[in-house]
Design a protein around this motif. Structure first.
Motif, mmCIF file in Angstrom:
data_model
loop_
_atom_site.group_PDB
_atom_site.id
_atom_site.type_symbol
_atom_site.label_atom_id
_atom_site.label_comp_id
_atom_site.label_asym_id
_atom_site.label_seq_id
_atom_site.Cartn_x
_atom_site.Cartn_y
_atom_site.Cartn_z
ATOM 1 N N MET A 132 0.729 -1.288 -0.033
ATOM 2 C CA MET A 132 -0.180 0.034 0.000
ATOM 3 C C MET A 132 0.907 1.236 -0.067
ATOM 4 N N ALA A 133 1.776 1.360 0.780
ATOM 5 C CA ALA A 133 2.762 2.249 0.946
ATOM 6 C C ALA A 133 3.478 2.797 -0.346
ATOM 7 N N ASP A 134 3.619 1.646 -1.079
ATOM 8 C CA ASP A 134 4.488 1.545 -2.631
ATOM 9 C C ASP A 134 3.421 2.338 -3.848
ATOM 10 N N THR A 135 2.161 2.021 -3.412
ATOM 11 C CA THR A 135 1.231 2.176 -4.542
ATOM 12 C C THR A 135 0.280 3.598 -4.188
ATOM 13 N N LEU A 136 -0.070 3.597 -2.943
ATOM 14 C CA LEU A 136 -1.061 4.763 -2.815
ATOM 15 C C LEU A 136 -0.311 6.144 -2.738
ATOM 16 N N ALA A 137 -0.861 7.063 -2.967
ATOM 17 C CA ALA A 137 -0.376 8.706 -3.041
ATOM 18 C C ALA A 137 -0.128 8.772 -1.471
ATOM 19 N N PRO A 138 0.911 9.370 -1.205
ATOM 20 C CA PRO A 138 1.056 9.913 0.126
ATOM 21 C C PRO A 138 0.521 11.342 0.313
ATOM 22 N N THR A 139 0.256 11.485 1.806
ATOM 23 C CA THR A 139 0.007 12.915 2.127
ATOM 24 C C THR A 139 0.935 13.784 1.815
ATOM 25 N N GLN A 140 2.153 13.530 1.998
ATOM 26 C CA GLN A 140 3.372 14.435 1.700
ATOM 27 C C GLN A 140 4.591 13.737 1.607
ATOM 28 N N THR A 141 5.330 13.981 0.642
ATOM 29 C CA THR A 141 6.623 13.167 0.447
ATOM 30 C C THR A 141 7.718 14.257 0.911
ATOM 31 N N LEU A 142 8.933 13.674 1.668
ATOM 32 C CA LEU A 142 9.530 14.743 2.229
ATOM 33 C C LEU A 142 11.180 14.144 1.724
ATOM 34 N N GLU A 143 11.953 15.200 1.742
ATOM 35 C CA GLU A 143 13.397 14.688 1.320
ATOM 36 C C GLU A 143 14.329 14.918 2.520
ATOM 37 N N LEU A 144 14.763 13.922 2.884
ATOM 38 C CA LEU A 144 15.596 14.075 4.330
ATOM 39 C C LEU A 144 17.301 14.593 4.018
ATOM 40 N N ALA A 145 17.804 14.898 4.937
ATOM 41 C CA ALA A 145 19.444 15.532 4.767
ATOM 42 C C ALA A 145 20.040 14.357 5.266
ATOM 43 N N GLN A 146 21.279 14.115 4.468
ATOM 44 C CA GLN A 146 22.206 13.206 5.036
ATOM 45 C C GLN A 146 23.267 13.752 5.824
ATOM 46 N N THR A 147 23.160 13.834 7.133
ATOM 47 C CA THR A 147 23.711 14.651 8.259
ATOM 48 C C THR A 147 23.507 14.028 9.720
ATOM 49 N N SER A 148 24.527 14.219 10.653
ATOM 50 C CA SER A 148 24.530 13.721 11.855
ATOM 51 C C SER A 148 23.673 14.541 12.852
ATOM 52 N N GLU A 149 23.360 15.988 12.334
ATOM 53 C CA GLU A 149 22.594 16.810 12.881
ATOM 54 C C GLU A 149 21.441 16.439 13.078
ATOM 55 N N VAL A 150 20.761 17.048 14.182
ATOM 56 C CA VAL A 150 19.208 16.844 14.093
ATOM 57 C C VAL A 150 18.595 17.438 13.219
ATOM 58 N N GLN A 151 17.659 17.242 12.423
ATOM 59 C CA GLN A 151 16.921 17.693 11.293
ATOM 60 C C GLN A 151 15.528 18.146 11.690
ATOM 61 N N GLU A 152 15.081 19.082 11.334
ATOM 62 C CA GLU A 152 13.441 19.347 11.679
ATOM 63 C C GLU A 152 12.779 19.510 10.121
ATOM 64 N N VAL A 153 12.011 18.443 9.999
ATOM 65 C CA VAL A 153 11.498 18.763 8.607
ATOM 66 C C VAL A 153 10.127 19.031 8.582
ATOM 67 N N PRO A 154 9.793 20.387 8.289
ATOM 68 C CA PRO A 154 8.447 20.881 8.274
ATOM 69 C C PRO A 154 7.315 20.196 7.252
ATOM 70 N N VAL A 155 6.174 19.972 7.665
ATOM 71 C CA VAL A 155 5.042 19.547 6.957
ATOM 72 C C VAL A 155 4.127 20.430 6.747
#
Length: 235
Positions: A132-155
């Motif tokens: 289902m996760a592979d076929t259904l449209a998500p509510t939002q798609t986010l791109e994450l950062a490649q880092t050891s810092e704590v990151q906050e991703v807004p929705v």
């Protein structure tokens, strides 16, 4: 598409012996004792139904739930850690005790290839699996950062304004198909909560995350995560 991870819903003990030397060369020589108050505002830690969190394709049973239970003060701790099992995908469902308005997702990974790259977020789905996760449209798609810092991703706040449950689908990592293990050491949420139809109330508690199953691969991109300074502000 064959989803071998659907056979390993409970995670753990699969003996795949990935044997990846993931060096997390993080610097922990800083004093973070004064980081707490700014970063804890609007934290939804107290609103998570930890006992009902489900994580699919976790290598160690309960590790998804364990990273959610980490407090903000424990955000830099390397253990416990959520690692994927049979492939790089992780599917986690996080229910809340009441209706919440989610502002952002907060997480910590690493600068290695095992860091998750694409996060698909589904809202208020009572049942989700990898197909289902592979076929259904998500509510939002986010791109994450490649880092050891704590990151906050807004929705998108206007969309995530009446949330009872979030399903997080970590679809791939930065290994470009060469890294089978995705690793996450901290997960939490910021936002507001409502109870019995009352106006939203701000939360001032610490943040944590949770675990449950696993899946396959594809690539989507959207908002990039922003790092959080030690004082709790945005970079």
């Amino acid at each position: 598409m064959s989803h071998c991870h659907d056979e390993h819903v409970n995670g753990g003990g699969h003996g795949h012996g990935h044997g990846h030397g993931h060096g997390h060369g993080h610097d922990h020589n800083h004093d973070h004792s004064d980081d707490l108050t700014p970063a804890l505002q609007n934290n939804l830690y107290q609103q998570i139904r930890f006992d009902h969190v489900e994580t699919m394709n976790e290598a160690s049973k309960g590790s998804g739930k364990a990273i959610l239970r980490k407090t903000w003060a424990e955000r830099l701790d390397l253990e416990p850690e959520l690692a994927s099992d049979v492939d790089e995908q992780i599917l986690m469902t996080v229910p809340f005790t009441s209706q919440v308005k989610v502002h952002s997702i907060v997480l910590r990974t690493s600068p290695s290839a095992s860091a998750p790259r694409t996060l698909k977020v589904f809202m208020n789905r009572d049942s989700m699996d990898f197909d289902m996760a592979d076929t259904l449209a998500p509510t939002q798609t986010l791109e994450l950062a490649q880092t050891s810092e704590v990151q906050e991703v807004p929705v998108k706040r206007h969309i995530f304004s009446r949330v009872r449950k979030l399903t997080l689908f970590f679809e791939d990592n930065f290994g470009d198909g060469d890294e089978d293990v995705t690793r996450i050491s901290y997960l939490g949420f910021r936002g507001e909560w409502t109870e019995h139809g009352r106006a939203p109330a701000h939360i001032f508690y610490e943040s944590a995350a949770n675990p449950s199953d696993h899946k396959h691969l594809r690539a989507f991109r959207s908002n990039k995560g922003k790092s959080i300074r030690p004082d709790g502000g945005d970079v």
